[in-house]
Design a protein around this motif. Structure first.
Motif: not given
Ligand SMILES: [Zn+2]
Lengths: 60, 154
Positions: B22-32, B49-62
């Motif tokens: 979780e920490s590495l993923a958060t850092s990757l999102i913040l620092y690319k 990768e699955p989290l980014i795919t999930k985020a492609k459709k912006d909704s409350v459940p996502a």
């Protein structure tokens, strides 16, 4: 438990280990700065890999 | 048998491993881009990768689903409003792992994991010397096109 029957001399072990040899690392040339680099790794000198910058090297 | 044994344990307990990813993923999102060991980089790739795919459709459940793993609010915002629109047309493969060689000290294999569409170092480099290299590239392309033309003509 089974145990060695006879003492094993230093020479015997050393003779077996004459075949332990270090191999030289495979080195390729960086297509960007032509410095030697390891294959499949970003160049430590210029930070390039596969035609793009992977990182900015220190002091650049 | 290695049935149902996927993923790396990274010499950590389950909770430690979860926190690390979780920490590495958060850092990757913040620092690319994150520099870490090869094994951790590859695990982060599987995790994010699955989290980014999930985020492609912006909704409350996502957002709720992703926020179970990305707990930093700022990172969550960046993922949904900056990263997701940019990777919308990419069918997976949002990250890139580049090996850097071995670390002094423990000899560990070091690598960089980065978001493919956010290579800041590469973009900065291209901005620094844009004209010269672009010319060289277009010249090459023109050469190739000329060759193809003459080949098809003959
Ligand atoms: Zn180089």
């Amino acid at each position: 438990m089974p145990n060695p029957k006879r003492r094993h001399s230093k020479s015997r072990g050393a003779k077996r280990r004459t075949h332990y040899k270090a191999t030289a690392p495979a080195v390729s040339e960086c297509p960007h700065c032509h410095e030697p680099k390891l294959p499949h790794r970003a160049c430590p000198n210029c930070g390039y890999y596969a035609g793009r910058v992977a990182f900015i090297p220190k002091g650049a | 048998m290695r049935h149902l044994n996927s993923g790396r344990k990274l010499k950590r307990t389950a909770s430690h491993r979860k926190a690390l990813k979780e920490s590495l993923a958060t850092s990757l999102i913040l620092y690319k881009q994150v520099r870490t060991t090869l094994a951790k980089a590859k695990e982060t790739r599987v995790f994010i990768e699955p989290l980014i795919t999930k985020a492609k459709k912006d909704s409350v459940p996502a957002r709720r689903h992703v926020s179970r793993f990305i707990k930093n609010r700022e990172a969550l915002r960046v993922l949904f409003s900056e990263i997701a629109p940019k990777v919308q047309d990419r069918p997976g493969g949002y990250t890139r792992v580049v090996k850097l060689g071995q670390r002094h000290g423990d000899g560990g294999e070091v690598a960089i994991i980065e978001l493919v569409d956010f290579n800041a170092a590469d973009e900065a480099e291209k901005r620094r010397k844009p004209a010269k290299e672009k010319e060289a590239v277009t010249e090459k392309v023109e050469e190739k096109e000329a060759k193809a033309d003459s080949a098809s003509a003959s």
